[in-house]
Design an enzyme around this catalytic site. Sequence first.
Site, PDB file in Angstrom:
ATOM      1  N   GLY A  24       0.821  -1.208   0.000  1.00 37.09           N
ATOM      2  CA  GLY A  24       0.000   0.000   0.000  1.00 37.09           C
ATOM      3  C   GLY A  24       0.845   1.243   0.000  1.00 37.09           C
ATOM      4  O   GLY A  24       2.073   1.188   0.132  1.00 37.09           O
TER       5      GLY A  24
ATOM      6  N   GLY B 292       0.645   5.830   0.807  1.00 31.97           N
ATOM      7  CA  GLY B 292      -0.067   7.014   1.253  1.00 31.97           C
ATOM      8  C   GLY B 292       0.566   8.238   0.626  1.00 31.97           C
ATOM      9  O   GLY B 292       1.528   8.130  -0.142  1.00 31.97           O
ATOM     10  N   GLY B 293       0.049   9.396   0.947  1.00 30.64           N
ATOM     11  CA  GLY B 293       0.550  10.618   0.361  1.00 30.64           C
ATOM     12  C   GLY B 293       2.000  10.899   0.689  1.00 30.64           C
ATOM     13  O   GLY B 293       2.707  11.562  -0.064  1.00 30.64           O
ATOM     14  N   MET B 294       2.468  10.415   1.829  1.00 33.19           N
ATOM     15  CA  MET B 294       3.824  10.730   2.263  1.00 33.19           C
ATOM     16  C   MET B 294       4.742   9.517   2.288  1.00 33.19           C
ATOM     17  O   MET B 294       5.921   9.652   2.594  1.00 33.19           O
ATOM     18  CB  MET B 294       3.782  11.346   3.671  1.00 33.19           C
ATOM     19  CG  MET B 294       2.896  12.570   3.776  1.00 33.19           C
ATOM     20  SD  MET B 294       3.486  13.950   2.792  1.00 33.19           S
ATOM     21  CE  MET B 294       4.879  14.479   3.799  1.00 33.19           C
ATOM     22  N   GLY B 295       4.237   8.329   1.998  1.00 34.95           N
ATOM     23  CA  GLY B 295       5.105   7.175   2.104  1.00 34.95           C
ATOM     24  C   GLY B 295       4.565   5.927   1.455  1.00 34.95           C
ATOM     25  O   GLY B 295       3.448   5.896   0.926  1.00 34.95           O
TER      26      GLY B 295
ATOM     27  N   VAL C 184       4.288   1.529   1.956  1.00 35.52           N
ATOM     28  CA  VAL C 184       4.322   0.450   2.934  1.00 35.52           C
ATOM     29  C   VAL C 184       4.648  -0.861   2.216  1.00 35.52           C
ATOM     30  O   VAL C 184       4.030  -1.197   1.199  1.00 35.52           O
ATOM     31  CB  VAL C 184       2.995   0.318   3.699  1.00 35.52           C
ATOM     32  CG1 VAL C 184       3.042  -0.853   4.668  1.00 35.52           C
ATOM     33  CG2 VAL C 184       2.700   1.600   4.460  1.00 35.52           C
TER      34      VAL C 184
ATOM     35  N   LYS D 118       6.861   0.754   6.857  1.00 37.42           N
ATOM     36  CA  LYS D 118       6.480   2.040   6.264  1.00 37.42           C
ATOM     37  C   LYS D 118       7.723   2.886   6.022  1.00 37.42           C
ATOM     38  O   LYS D 118       8.579   3.005   6.897  1.00 37.42           O
ATOM     39  CB  LYS D 118       5.502   2.771   7.172  1.00 37.42           C
ATOM     40  CG  LYS D 118       5.051   4.115   6.598  1.00 37.42           C
ATOM     41  CD  LYS D 118       3.811   4.634   7.298  1.00 37.42           C
ATOM     42  CE  LYS D 118       4.013   4.846   8.786  1.00 37.42           C
ATOM     43  NZ  LYS D 118       2.820   5.447   9.410  1.00 37.42           N
TER      44      LYS D 118
ATOM     45  N   ASP E 252      -7.669   9.226  14.614  1.00 39.24           N
ATOM     46  CA  ASP E 252      -8.017   8.904  13.225  1.00 39.24           C
ATOM     47  C   ASP E 252      -8.557   7.476  13.123  1.00 39.24           C
ATOM     48  O   ASP E 252      -8.241   6.749  12.186  1.00 39.24           O
ATOM     49  CB  ASP E 252      -6.803   9.079  12.307  1.00 39.24           C
ATOM     50  CG  ASP E 252      -7.202   9.127  10.823  1.00 39.24           C
ATOM     51  OD1 ASP E 252      -8.321   9.592  10.525  1.00 39.24           O
ATOM     52  OD2 ASP E 252      -6.408   8.679   9.977  1.00 39.24           O
TER      53      ASP E 252
END
Length: 431
Positions: free
Chosen positions: A24, A26-29, A31, A45, A138
Amino acid sequence: MQITPLNPEDPLSLGDFELLGRIGQGGMGQVFLGESPGGEPAAVKVIKPSVVDSESRQRFAQEIEVLKTIWGPRIAAFLGADAEAEQPWLATEHVDGPDLARHVKTHGPLPSVLTAALGAVLAEALSAVHTQGLLHRDLKPANVLLGPNGPKIIDFGLAAFTESHVSLTAPHQVVGTPICMAPEQAAGVKPLTSAVDVYALGALLLFAATGHYPHEAATPYMVFHLVTDPGTAPDLSGAPGELLPLLTGMLAQAAGDRPSLTDVVQQCRSVIEAQGMKIAQARRRLTTHTAGQWHKAAPANDSPTLPQPAPTTAAPDTDTAPKTDTALDTDSAPAAQDTPVPPVSSAPAPSPTVVETVPGLTSPAAQDSPDLAPPARRDPSEDSPREHPAPGRPPTASRRPKEGTPTLRHSLQARRTAERLRAAYAAKAPF
């Protein structure tokens, strides 16, 4: 999100963890699925090289320090990290199972008694986190993984010390995912209290029981408006009658009107006991229900397996599994609601919403559990059972190999898989 092969530019290892594939982003990294020297699977991550700067390193280091303080049987365990590495990384326990959003999309809502069991499990876990002086901030279906040993909470990247004078966000910055965000959190009220996690848990349980969230709209900003509007009541349509009093209280507009997590556990127990069942029995049924549906199509396996690449022009390897991929699609529904407001950097991934200012590093919603296809045949070296760490064990310090030290390959099966994936990518590469 299904597991995919490593890209040519991806590292082969980080610290002591060998990287086996992508699970997977995300916007910053990104995984990765990793494996420890002892064969323990991990979700690793990594911050993207394009966003590695002093600010992102500082936020990543804060996330690591927060994770070191969190423990419990319902929390994905911290395994290691290095915020000072050229590519900062963080490894946590890999949970072999889907997230709640994916499960509900694939198999439909949970029965009321199992929803109550899920509520009791997660409320108890969050209560322990709050006792440690932390908030999750979150919590959402994508951050609850339904593993073979029961549900576990992941992604504490937005967690903050409730008594800390050091904020993880700048003034007037709102961080979180709007579909499960409490009104005071969406309005930017500080400091936040444990009531924000109670509201988020209520939104999560409503989704588990009905397949929809308290407030849904075409865009995340419209959801923000609905959440913060005192005149707009949450949509509880379709919720079982026995859960309505609990959900109504948890989703109250005013933080002071919501029950404590201890009360949530007791109300969930009451729902379960009213149906002639004990709490322990309901918890076992929840795990059997979710794990049974997830592994129904394939036998259980004690180690994650990468999907096999398409055949190449190389000579066939007669000692490997058939090259098939039975992974399912993992997009959660409704897509528009579980996709937070994109950060200013236009990062494409589903990471927590940041409004009004450019965000620091946020944990990607990338630990969504991969759909892992078991191999058709196992390597003899994999026949021995693996030891799993105790849920509450102390964090393991990361160790980076000295320069020039050969990289260890922790299993014959992993090495063969990596070689096939690199060969497949090389055959398709334009250069």
